[in-house]
Design a protein around this motif. Structure first.
Motif, PDB file in Angstrom:
ATOM      1  N   SER A   1      -5.699  15.379  29.901  1.00 49.86           N
ATOM      2  CA  SER A   1      -4.697  15.975  29.020  1.00 49.86           C
ATOM      3  C   SER A   1      -4.222  14.934  28.015  1.00 49.86           C
ATOM      4  O   SER A   1      -4.166  13.745  28.305  1.00 49.86           O
ATOM      5  CB  SER A   1      -3.517  16.495  29.848  1.00 49.86           C
ATOM      6  N   GLY A   2      -3.901  15.395  26.830  1.00 45.21           N
ATOM      7  CA  GLY A   2      -3.491  14.472  25.782  1.00 45.21           C
ATOM      8  C   GLY A   2      -4.642  13.975  24.947  1.00 45.21           C
ATOM      9  O   GLY A   2      -4.468  13.129  24.065  1.00 45.21           O
TER      10      GLY A   2
ATOM     11  N   GLU B   1      -9.748  11.716  40.811  1.00 46.75           N
ATOM     12  CA  GLU B   1      -8.987  12.935  40.536  1.00 46.75           C
ATOM     13  C   GLU B   1      -8.063  12.750  39.337  1.00 46.75           C
ATOM     14  O   GLU B   1      -7.502  11.681  39.115  1.00 46.75           O
ATOM     15  CB  GLU B   1      -8.190  13.383  41.757  1.00 46.75           C
ATOM     16  N   THR B   2      -7.973  13.819  38.571  1.00 46.03           N
ATOM     17  CA  THR B   2      -7.008  13.904  37.484  1.00 46.03           C
ATOM     18  C   THR B   2      -6.214  15.190  37.710  1.00 46.03           C
ATOM     19  O   THR B   2      -6.369  15.853  38.742  1.00 46.03           O
ATOM     20  CB  THR B   2      -7.712  13.961  36.112  1.00 46.03           C
ATOM     21  N   ASP B   3      -5.399  15.564  36.746  1.00 45.10           N
ATOM     22  CA  ASP B   3      -4.644  16.800  36.912  1.00 45.10           C
ATOM     23  C   ASP B   3      -5.521  18.039  36.723  1.00 45.10           C
ATOM     24  O   ASP B   3      -5.069  19.159  36.930  1.00 45.10           O
ATOM     25  CB  ASP B   3      -3.462  16.834  35.930  1.00 45.10           C
ATOM     26  N   GLN B   4      -6.815  17.841  36.366  1.00 39.58           N
ATOM     27  CA  GLN B   4      -7.687  18.975  36.106  1.00 39.58           C
ATOM     28  C   GLN B   4      -8.956  19.017  36.960  1.00 39.58           C
ATOM     29  O   GLN B   4      -9.609  20.063  37.024  1.00 39.58           O
ATOM     30  CB  GLN B   4      -8.100  18.978  34.621  1.00 39.58           C
TER      31      GLN B   4
ATOM     32  N   VAL C   1      -4.959   2.268  30.573  1.00 41.40           N
ATOM     33  CA  VAL C   1      -6.352   2.210  31.011  1.00 41.40           C
ATOM     34  C   VAL C   1      -6.949   3.592  30.976  1.00 41.40           C
ATOM     35  O   VAL C   1      -8.055   3.816  30.506  1.00 41.40           O
ATOM     36  CB  VAL C   1      -6.439   1.602  32.426  1.00 41.40           C
ATOM     37  N   ALA C   2      -6.217   4.575  31.526  1.00 39.71           N
ATOM     38  CA  ALA C   2      -6.750   5.922  31.627  1.00 39.71           C
ATOM     39  C   ALA C   2      -6.730   6.639  30.312  1.00 39.71           C
ATOM     40  O   ALA C   2      -7.526   7.497  30.069  1.00 39.71           O
ATOM     41  CB  ALA C   2      -5.963   6.702  32.667  1.00 39.71           C
TER      42      ALA C   2
END
Length: 471
Positions: free
Chosen positions: A179-180, A20-23, A470-471
């Motif tokens: 993001s980013g 999972e990520t924020d999206q 890392v991410a």
């Protein structure tokens, strides 16, 4: 990015990983736990996440310990697509329906049994899911060819590569955008096959990864080579068939077809006398037909087998049972049969009846061809138990028990390390999964000894939050 190890961490079955990520939130595999007293309760337990919140699933292959809870996922609110290789989609039609049938049949038997025993039914006696749930999961499958880019989500792209384990098995390369503007490449080995085995092509080498998930089923041991394996198989057959039967518990998908290949080859080469092979597994019969449908995925050895069959000479006598009556009739035959039957770990299916009628006979033999999970009947046989409980009775084990590791569909220690050596540079983080503690730790130690390799052996329930570096 967060990684949740839902299953198959310091254990072999129940493969399931939540990314999972924020999206985006997605699963890689959603498999059943097999073997051990706690397996049924774990499979019945609620998912440690909301199924409705999952955007999609990436499925490495069709074996039930990787796919078996997909109908449960759909039953509890998952509506997204299930991306997998086209051949796996065909196998799922057989395997998920069979699993649902077993669930419903077992629940019905439990309902009939408990009134007689004057006990209330236990929660784990209920079906985890039914046929309608299996059909719903099948409708959500989105098949794809190998080596083709798939946009699973606006933030996630993936490619399925040949894993060489069973028909349709895949290594999955996944690129996750965050993001980013950061993109993280995650590679899931799935279950890797042993290079040089017949029928399927060798696993694809992968060049790079930020995060690597690598299986370790046989991370602490080596298999015999193919020639030594065939020698062992020929010896077992020749020593047994004159006075008894050879019972081969084999997974319906993959192992059955490979065992048939080896027996055909030994007969063609004159290394064993003409033999009678019976495949007593409706699922294996269907899986064999599906295997023939996907001939483009075969290696040269498999095409050679097709040519042998077309020639029609110098082959063993092979037949597939069609009815339950044909299956039961096999138990009246005292010698001369090789019976290949599911399940591969001896915990369900028709093979239990063949073991019931042959385990107590010194003249018969049981040939174990693959991994046996803790708590299964197959594991107890491999460990040398003198008595086993089977079909309501205690059975004395007098038959010879042979474990032929060279027939395993999993890569051994050297093959796993060899595949890992294919990376041009060390992944930033390696997770060793899908192996019991000893085998996982052994492989982790071997990989960690390489310069620059950072290796972790997670446990079920662990959650890793990857740092920005890392991410």
């Amino acid at each position: 990015m967060k990684i949740h190890f839902v299953g198959a961490a310091r254990e072999v079955t129940g493969s399931c990983y939540l990314i999972e990520t924020d999206q985006v939130r997605f699963l890689v595999d959603c498999g059943m736990v097999q073997g051990g007293r706690e397996a049924k309760a774990r499979n019945h337990a609620p998912f440690p996440f909301n199924p409705a919140s999952i955007d999609f699933v990436l499925l490495t292959h069709a074996h039930i310990d990787h796919s078996g809870l997909l109908p449960k996922l759909a039953r509890h609110g998952f509506k997204g697509p299930i991306h997998t290789v086209s051949a796996t989609r065909d196998l799922l039609e057989v395997m998920l329906r069979d699993s649902a049938h077993i669930q419903e049949s077992d629940a019905e038997r439990a309902t009939r049994r408990h009134p007689k025993q004057r006990k209330p039914p236990r929660p784990e006696d209920a079906a985890i899911y039914g046929m309608a749930d299996a059909e719903q999961a099948l409708r959500q499958v989105r098949p794809t060819p190998y080596d083709q880019r798939v946009e699973a989500h606006p933030q996630v792209m993936c490619i399925f590569r040949e894993a060489g384990h069973i028909l349709g098995s895949a290594i999955i390369e996944v690129w996750v955008s965050q993001s980013g503007g950061r993109t993280t490449k995650v590679v899931f080995s799935g279950d890797l096959g042993q290079p040089g085995r017949p029928i399927l092509r060798d696993p694809t080498l992968i060049d790079d990864a930020d995060l690597l998930f690598i299986e370790s089923t046989y991370g602490d041991r080596s298999h015999k080579d193919q020639e030594a394996t065939r020698d062992e198989l020929a010896r077992i057959v020749e020593q047994t068939l004159a006075g008894g039967n050879v019972i081969i518990p084999a997974f319906a998908v993959g192992r059955t077809q490979e065992v048939i290949y080896h027996l055909h080859r030994l007969t063609r080469e004159g290394r064993i006398a003409p033999i009678n092979i019976v495949v007593d597994s409706p699922m294996a019969t269907q899986a064999t037909r599906i295997t023939q449908k996907h001939a483009a995925l075969f290696d040269e050895a498999a095409r050679e087998l097709v040519q042998w069959k077309e020639a029609g000479t110098g082959l063993p006598r092979l037949r597939f049972t069609e009815t339950a009556q044909e299956s039961m009739a096999l138990n009246n035959v005292q010698s001369g049969l090789i019976i290949i039957s599911a399940s591969g770990m001896c915990d369900a299916g028709r093979v239990r009846h063949h073991l019931f009628h042959n385990l107590s006979r010194r003249s018969s033999a049981v040939l174990i061809t693959g991994y046996q999970a803790r708590g299964t009947l197959g594991r107890r046989l491999v460990e040398g138990h003198q008595t086993v409980h089977l079909l309501g009775q205690d059975i004395r084990v007098r038959a010879k028990i042979h474990t032929v590791g060279g027939l395993s569909a999993h890569a051994d220690r050297e093959a796993l390390i060899g595949w890992a050596d294919g990376f041009s540079k060390p992944p930033r983080q390696v997770f060793v999964i899908h192996g019991e503690d000893a085998s996982a730790q052994a492989l982790a130690s071997a990989l960690a000894s390489r310069p620059g390799w950072t290796v972790t052996v997670p446990r079920v329930g662990d959650v890793y939050e990857l740092p920005d570096a890392v991410a």
